[in-house]
Design an enzyme around this catalytic site. Sequence first.
Site, PDB file in Angstrom:
ATOM      1  N   HIS A 181       1.536  47.355  26.214  1.00 19.62           N
ATOM      2  CA  HIS A 181       1.525  45.882  26.088  1.00 19.62           C
ATOM      3  C   HIS A 181       1.432  45.400  24.629  1.00 19.62           C
ATOM      4  CE1 HIS A 181      -3.099  44.874  26.120  1.00 19.62           C
ATOM      5  NE2 HIS A 181      -2.842  45.907  25.363  1.00 19.62           N
ATOM      6  N   GLY A 218       0.001  61.439  14.763  1.00 13.82           N
ATOM      7  CA  GLY A 218       1.445  61.297  14.589  1.00 13.82           C
ATOM      8  C   GLY A 218       1.880  59.898  14.984  1.00 13.82           C
ATOM      9  N   ASP A 219       3.180  59.768  15.237  1.00 16.43           N
ATOM     10  CA  ASP A 219       3.786  58.472  15.510  1.00 16.43           C
ATOM     11  C   ASP A 219       4.490  58.528  16.867  1.00 16.43           C
ATOM     12  OD1 ASP A 219       5.224  56.139  15.568  1.00 16.43           O
ATOM     13  OD2 ASP A 219       6.586  56.691  13.932  1.00 16.43           O
ATOM     14  N   PHE A 220       3.973  57.748  17.830  1.00 16.38           N
ATOM     15  CA  PHE A 220       4.556  57.867  19.178  1.00 16.38           C
ATOM     16  C   PHE A 220       5.962  57.298  19.298  1.00 16.38           C
ATOM     17  CE2 PHE A 220       1.137  54.478  20.459  1.00 16.38           C
ATOM     18  CZ  PHE A 220       1.850  53.424  19.911  1.00 16.38           C
ATOM     19  N   ASP A 265      -2.904  59.978  18.445  1.00 14.72           N
ATOM     20  CA  ASP A 265      -2.988  58.625  17.880  1.00 14.72           C
ATOM     21  C   ASP A 265      -2.630  58.747  16.398  1.00 14.72           C
ATOM     22  OD1 ASP A 265      -4.018  55.874  17.138  1.00 14.72           O
ATOM     23  OD2 ASP A 265      -4.813  55.950  19.165  1.00 14.72           O
TER      24      ASP A 265
HETATM   25  C1  LIG Z   1      -4.722  48.853  21.998  1.00 19.44           C
HETATM   26  S1  LIG Z   1      -5.132  50.415  21.423  1.00 19.44           S
HETATM   27  C2  LIG Z   1      -5.518  51.297  22.916  1.00 19.44           C
HETATM   28  C3  LIG Z   1      -6.501  52.401  22.682  1.00 19.44           C
HETATM   29  C4  LIG Z   1      -6.925  53.149  23.951  1.00 19.44           C
HETATM   30  N1  LIG Z   1      -5.799  53.693  24.659  1.00 19.44           N
HETATM   31  C5  LIG Z   1      -7.727  52.238  24.849  1.00 19.44           C
HETATM   32  O1  LIG Z   1      -7.224  51.832  25.895  1.00 19.44           O
HETATM   33  O2  LIG Z   1      -8.875  51.915  24.513  1.00 19.44           O
HETATM   34  C6  LIG Z   1      -3.545  51.111  20.974  1.00 19.44           C
HETATM   35  C7  LIG Z   1      -3.634  52.440  20.250  1.00 19.44           C
HETATM   36  O3  LIG Z   1      -2.320  52.803  19.805  1.00 19.44           O
HETATM   37  C8  LIG Z   1      -2.453  53.437  18.542  1.00 19.44           C
HETATM   38  N2  LIG Z   1      -1.174  53.401  17.818  1.00 19.44           N
HETATM   39  C9  LIG Z   1      -0.598  52.319  17.228  1.00 19.44           C
HETATM   40  N3  LIG Z   1       0.562  52.659  16.665  1.00 19.44           N
HETATM   41  C10 LIG Z   1       0.739  53.998  16.905  1.00 19.44           C
HETATM   42  C11 LIG Z   1       1.774  54.920  16.586  1.00 19.44           C
HETATM   43  N4  LIG Z   1       2.869  54.531  15.926  1.00 19.44           N
HETATM   44  N5  LIG Z   1       1.633  56.205  17.012  1.00 19.44           N
HETATM   45  C12 LIG Z   1       0.521  56.605  17.687  1.00 19.44           C
HETATM   46  N6  LIG Z   1      -0.492  55.757  18.032  1.00 19.44           N
HETATM   47  C13 LIG Z   1      -0.382  54.466  17.636  1.00 19.44           C
HETATM   48  C14 LIG Z   1      -3.549  52.639  17.866  1.00 19.44           C
HETATM   49  O4  LIG Z   1      -4.112  53.311  16.769  1.00 19.44           O
HETATM   50  C15 LIG Z   1      -4.515  52.395  19.015  1.00 19.44           C
HETATM   51  O5  LIG Z   1      -5.501  53.388  19.092  1.00 19.44           O
END
Ligand SMILES: C[S@@+](CC[C@H](N)C(=O)[O-])C[C@H]1O[C@@H](n2cnc3c(N)ncnc32)[C@H](O)[C@@H]1O
Length: 347
Positions: A251, A231-233, A205
């Site tokens: 989503h 990191g950055d996905f 994350d």
């Molecule tokens: C809606 S949350 C879902 C969290 C978890 N999977 C859950 O279902 O409870 C989306 C997650 O994506 C992460 N996120 C957003 N942008 C990101 C990025 N560029 N790289 C990695 N993670 C990211 C957010 O920090 C967040 O924890």
Amino acid sequence: MTGIGTDQAKARGTLLRRLFGSRITEVVALMARLDLADAIGDGVADVGDLARAYDIPAPQLQRLLRALVSLGMCVEAGPGKVSLSETGALLRKDCPGSMYEFARFHTAAETTRPWLSLEHSLRTGKPAFDEEFGSPLYDHLGAHPEMSARFGAAMGDESRAAAEAIAAQHDFSGYRMVTDIGGGDGTLITAILRGNPGLQGTIFDTEEGAAPAVARLRAAGLADRCSIVTGDFFTAVPTGADLFLVKSTIHNWDDEHAVRILRSCRTALGDNGKLLIVDVLLPDRVQPDPAGLNPYIKDLQMLVLLGGQERTRADFDRLCAQAGLRIAGAEALPPHVGQSMLEVVRA
Ligand SMILES: C[S@@+](CC[C@H](N)C(=O)[O-])C[C@H]1O[C@@H](n2cnc3c(N)ncnc32)[C@H](O)[C@@H]1O
């Protein structure tokens, strides 16, 4: 004969309830903000005592409480006495199944104000959040650690049911290491690792997004079995796992960004890895007035907050194909979870 017929009276009643939805939300939001559920506690509370504790005139507090009784959040327990209903008790902070943090985050300015600009989002396809707060939601959370912690905890509240169902019903026995992409506060991976002692885990994350996972893993005694990688996905996700999860995350994004995440997953999957996508799956035909969290309202919520959207199975097939992936199977989750699980492999 004068007046309106029975059908129209029913329709009018439905319309009035829809129009007053946001007022109802304000009443429940105040119950959460005042920590009223914890103040009422397990037993019967005296309205006079509550009024003194909150420094609100008793007749005024009584008005809030009777509205909460009418909404099924509290129960009248005699003259000037209230207790919590089963629903109201979910707003206690530390009870099993608590939805307190979910209630606080989803009634905060960050999640309510952008809805006032729904029309802007519909016309432009852009998240109203960015206009309201001057930056995209995840950048805003990165700059506001308190709100980011609240968001992580709210996601934890929302994800608990799905995490328990997935851990209980999916067969993880053939896997060595599972990586949860956008794994947030670690609710899902904690449930999975608890039930599968031979499995190692990774939460991937952003730095702020993964911050709440540190305490959760430690509290669960899983810190030595689960690493946290930040990191950055959109750029890359860590390799090395044979199972990847991405829950409630695709989503958040429009098609272009969703495909970028899926491409990063494809690279990390290798030839034999598997990816489980857990998300709302919109039915092909609209279901009128669905129970629980209405997926069509959630879809608009994704639009106003992030420019994202909920999708049908056909939408996921298309996105996966664009990322060089294929949906090999689907696993239904219990109806109260409101999400489905897609098993994805390299195309
Ligand atoms: C809606 S949350 C879902 C969290 C978890 N999977 C859950 O279902 O409870 C989306 C997650 O994506 C992460 N996120 C957003 N942008 C990101 C990025 N560029 N790289 C990695 N993670 C990211 C957010 O920090 C967040 O924890």
